[in-house]
Design an enzyme around this catalytic site. Structure first.
Site, short mmCIF file in Angstrom:
data_model
loop_
_atom_site.label_atom_id
_atom_site.label_comp_id
_atom_site.label_asym_id
_atom_site.label_seq_id
_atom_site.Cartn_x
_atom_site.Cartn_y
_atom_site.Cartn_z
N HIS A 289 -66.07 72.80 -7.03
CA HIS A 289 -65.68 74.18 -7.32
C HIS A 289 -65.53 74.30 -8.84
CE1 HIS A 289 -63.73 74.15 -3.08
NE2 HIS A 289 -64.91 74.71 -3.01
N TRP B 132 -61.71 69.21 -9.27
CA TRP B 132 -61.45 67.92 -8.60
C TRP B 132 -61.66 68.04 -7.09
CZ3 TRP B 132 -57.92 70.19 -12.05
CH2 TRP B 132 -58.00 69.69 -13.36
N HIS B 133 -62.69 68.80 -6.72
CA HIS B 133 -62.98 69.07 -5.31
C HIS B 133 -64.38 68.57 -4.94
CE1 HIS B 133 -59.96 72.69 -5.43
NE2 HIS B 133 -59.37 71.52 -5.52
N SER B 134 -64.74 67.40 -5.38
CA SER B 134 -66.08 66.87 -5.12
C SER B 134 -66.30 66.62 -3.64
CB SER B 134 -66.27 65.55 -5.88
OG SER B 134 -66.05 65.73 -7.26
#
Length: 606
Positions: A318, A538-540
Site C-alpha cells: 500500500h 509495511w504491508h507487503s
C-alpha cells in the site's frame, strides 16, 4: 562457540519463520494434535514481556535503523519513483509484525476475500469462510455483540488509553466538509457501509493498555509440551528429497546470537515443512531451496528442484504519501516519542504504569476515512484513472480507493524541527495497480535481495494519490489546531499558481473558504512530490501467490507448493490479490485458515 538452543534432529512439523501466521498455526495445531512434535524456527529475538514490545506508544522504536526486531529491504531504482532506496521492513521477532506494528485495527472488505475464491479458484477462502475465523480470533471490547465482530477471542481491541485532538477534529471537520461522507461508529464491518465514512480508529490494544499481539496471546500465555519456538534461528533452505520436503537447513543468526556457531545444521520434519517467513522472506527461502524461476536459480548455481515462475513475483503493498502540517503548540502529539526523546519517555512512563493512559497507551492514530470516489467524482481523477476504475473498483462498492488517515505527530519531521508540534496526513492506496518483484541476489542470506517495489509504474496510482492530497489539504486547513503547512514537505507549486500556499496562512481558514484550484502544472507538481516522498505502509504481500499454477501461482488452495509434497506456505506471501486494509487482520485469517487445513489433513480439528 556457544549453542543458544538445543534443537532436536527430528520433529513432525517444522516452521521456517515464527511470525504472526506461523505462531497461530503452530499453537492451534499443538493444542488440537497433542501427539505432534512441532518446532518453530524464528530468525529474530524473543519478545516475552519486553517493555518495548508490549507498550503501544513505543512502536516507532522498531523502525530505527539499528533495530534488531525488523528486517529491512531496499528497493532498486524504479521508474515510478524518485526515492529509489526507500526501505520496506518486515517483523523479525517472535510474533512477527504483530509484535512491532502500528496496532491499527483495520479489516478488509468482504469482496477482497471473495476475489481470492471467485477470481483465483481458491475454494473455502471467500468471506463467508474467513470472516468467522477473524471473529473467532478477537474480542471486540468496544462493542462485542456488534455484527461481524468477536466476543471471546484471544486478541482484544479497544480505542487505546488516550484519544488525541487530531482524531476528534478530523472526524468532526472531515464529515462536515465532505458532506456525503458522514461520521460512523464502524469502519471495519466488511461491507460498503464502512466506506466513505469518517470513524474513530480502533486498535489492537487490550483493556490493560497492552499491545494485543500473537506472541503473548497465542503462545507465551500458554504452556505447550509438544511445541518449541526457537529464536535467532535462520532458515537457509528447505531440504527436498525425491520431490518431498524432509526438513530444513538452518544456522544461528548473528544479529541475535553473536557468539553462536554459524555452521549449517539440519532438522528433519516427518510430516510437514511450513514456510512462514512473510512476503519478503518466504520467496527467498524457496529460491535458495531450488524452487522458483529457472533463470534465477541458474544464475547462482542452485539446482532446480521445482520450476515455479511465480516465486517472488506479484509483489504488492500500500504505497503511502505523508504530508505534515504544523499544529498548535498545546496540541497532544507523538512528536517527542517519534524524535526518540528519552527524557520525555521517562517522564510519561509513570502515568502509563499507574493507569495505562497517556502517550504510551496509544499510537496517535485516532481517525481515518476509507475513501472511494462517488460516481460524480470519478472524472476528477482524470482519463488515465478511468480504465482502472472500470476494471477494479466500479462494480465493488465495498472497495475504497485509498485510506485517508490523520496522525498526531509526524515521524519524519519531528526530528528536523524539535521545537514544533505536527499533525500529519497519510494517503495509502488500497489496491495499487502497480506490481513489483523480489528475488535472491546471491546465496548470502544477509544480502539485500533483488527487489523492485514497482510503485507508481501504473498511472492510475499516481492519479489516486494526487486526488488524496487535494482532499486532505482542504480538511486539514480547516482544523482548529492547524497552524499552516510545513512547506518544505509539500508539493512545490509554480510561482503564481492558484494552488500555491499562502505563506501567511498560519491558522485555520474559514470553513466556507474557497477550495484550491489546480492547473496541469499544479498536478504535475503534486505527482513529482508524490514520487519523491512515497514510502511503504509495511504491508507487503503476494510473492508466493495462491493461484492456479498456469497463472504464476506458487501454492494451491490448501497452501501446498506446486510439485513438492509435504511443503506448504502460510503467511502474507500467499494472497493472490490485495486487501485494502492494514494486513495484520489478514495474517491472522491466514494463520487460522492454515491451521484448519493442516489439522484436517492430519486427522484433527482446531
Amino acid at each position: 562457540m556457544s549453542t543458544p538452543h538445543t534443537i532436536e534432529p527430528f520433529y513432525d512439523i517444522v516452521f521456517a519463520g515464527g511470525g504472526t501466521a506461523a505462531l497461530i498455526v503452530a499453537t492451534l495445531l499443538a493444542t488440537a494434535l497433542p501427539d505432534l512434535k512441532i518446532a518453530v524456527l524464528e530468525s529474530g529475538p524473543g519478545v516475552k514481556g519486553k517493555f518495548e514490545h508490549t507498550t503501544p506508544g513505543l512502536y516507532i522504536s522498531h523502525l530505527a535503523p539499528t533495530s534488531k526486531t525488523a528486517q529491512f529491504y531496499f528497493s532498486k531504482p524504479s521508474p515510478g519513483i524518485g526515492n529509489p532506496m526507500g526501505d520496506r521492513c518486515a517483523g523479525m521477532c517472535v510474533g512477527g509484525g504483530s509484535s512491532i506494528n502500528f496496532m491499527l485495527y483495520n479489516r478488509p472488505s468482504a469482496s477482497d476475500y471473495d476475489d481470492w475464491e471467485t477470481k483465483y479458484g481458491n475454494k473455502g477462502w471467500g468471506s463467508k469462510n474467513i470472516i468467522p475465523l477473524l471473529q473467532k480470533a478477537e474480542t471486540y471490547d468496544i462493542e462485542p455483540t456488534k455484527v461481524n465482530h468477536g466476543d471471546s477471542g484471544p486478541l482484544h481491541i479497544t480505542y487505546g488509553g488516550d484519544v488525541f485532538d487530531i482524531g476528534k477534529q478530523y472526524i468532526d471537520v472531515g464529515s462536515k466538509f465532505e458532506k456525503n461522507r458522514p461520521q460512523s461508529d464502524e469502519g471495519s464491518g466488511f461491507t460498503a457501509d464502512s466506506i466513505n465514512k469518517f470513524f474513530q480508529m480502533p486498535k489492537w490494544i487490550n483493556k490493560d493498555g497492552i499491545r494485543s499481539d500473537v506472541a503473548h496471546y497465542y503462545y507465551y500465555n500458554l504452556e505447550f509440551k509438544n511445541l518449541a519456538v526457537f529464536d535467532g534461528v535462520r532458515v537457509n533452505r528447505v531440504l527436498v528429497t525425491n520431490g518431498t520436503a524432509t526438513g530444513v537447513e538452518y544456522f544461528f543468526d548473528k544479529r541475535v546470537h553473536e557468539g553462536a556457531s554459524k555452521d549449517l545444521k539440519i532438522v528433519s520434519a516427518s510430516k510437514l515443512v511450513v514456510v512462514s517467513a512473510g512476503a519478503m522472506g518466504s520467496p527467498l527461502i524457496l529460491e535458495r531451496s531450488g524452487i522458483g524461476r529457472k533463470d534465477i536459480l541458474n544464475k547462482f548455481n542452485i539446482p532446480v528442484v521445482q520450476e515455479l515462475a511465480g516465486v517472488g513475483e506479484n509483489y504488492q503493498d500500500h504505497p503511502a504519501v505523508f504530508t505534515p502540517y504544523y499544529a498548535d503548540p498545546e496540541t497532544t502529539t507523538m512528536d517527542a516519542i517519534f524524535r526518540g526523546d528519552a527524557d520525555f519517555v521517562a517522564k510519561v512512563i509513570p502515568q502509563y504504569q499507574k493507569d495505562r493512559t497517556g502517550w504510551l497507551a496509544t499510537n496517535g492514530v485516532d481517525a481515518i476515512c476509507k475513501m472511494r470516489p462517488h460516481p460524480d467524482e470519478v472524472a476528477q481523477l482524470g482519463p488515465k484513472f478511468k480504465k482502472y476504475w472500470d476494471e477494479v473498483l466500479k462494480d465493488y462498492p465495498d472497495k475504497p480507493l485509498f485510506i485517508l488517515m490523520a496522525t498526531g505527530g509526524s515521524p519524519g519531521d519531528a526530528p528536523a524541527e524539535p521545537t514544533k508540534k505536527f499533525i500529519c496526513h497519510n494517503t495509502f492506496l488500497s489496491y495499487a495497480a502497480s506490481r513489483g518483484y523480489l528475488h535472491i541476489s546471491s546465496t548470502d542470506l544477509y544480502a539485500n535481495p533483488d527487489f523492485d517495489c514497482g510503485y507508481f509504474t501504473d498511472p492510475a496510482d499516481i492519479a489516486a494519490v494526487r486526488w488524496g492530497y487535494k482532499k486532505a489539504r482542504e480538511i486539514f486547513r480547516r482544523l482548529p489546531i492547524y497552524r499552516g503547512p510545513r512547506l518544505a514537505a509539500h508539493p512545490q507549486f509554480p510561482p503564481g499558481s492558484p494552488a500555491a500556499w499562502d505563506i501567511e496562512e498560519k491558522g485555520p481558514v474559514a470553513f466556507d473558504a474557497p477550495v484550491f484550484t489546480y492547473t496541469k502544472e499544479d498536478d504535475e507538481a503534486i505527482d513529482k512530490f508524490s514520487r519523491d516522498v512515497v514510502i511503504t505502509s509495511w504491508h507487503s504481500l503476494g510473492t508466493c501467490a495462491m493461484k492456479p499454477r498456469d497463472q504464476n501461482g506458487v501454492v494451491d488452495s490448501s497452501l501446498n507448493v506446486y510439485g513438492i509434497k509435504n511443503l506448504k506456505v502460510a503467511d502474507l506471501s500467499i494472497p493472490p490479490s490485495n486487501v485494502h486494509s492494514n494486513t495484520y487482520a489478514t495474517a491472522i485469517a491466514i494463520g487460522e485458515k492454515a491451521a484448519t487445513i493442516i489439522a484436517e489433513e492430519l486427522g484433527g480439528k482446531v
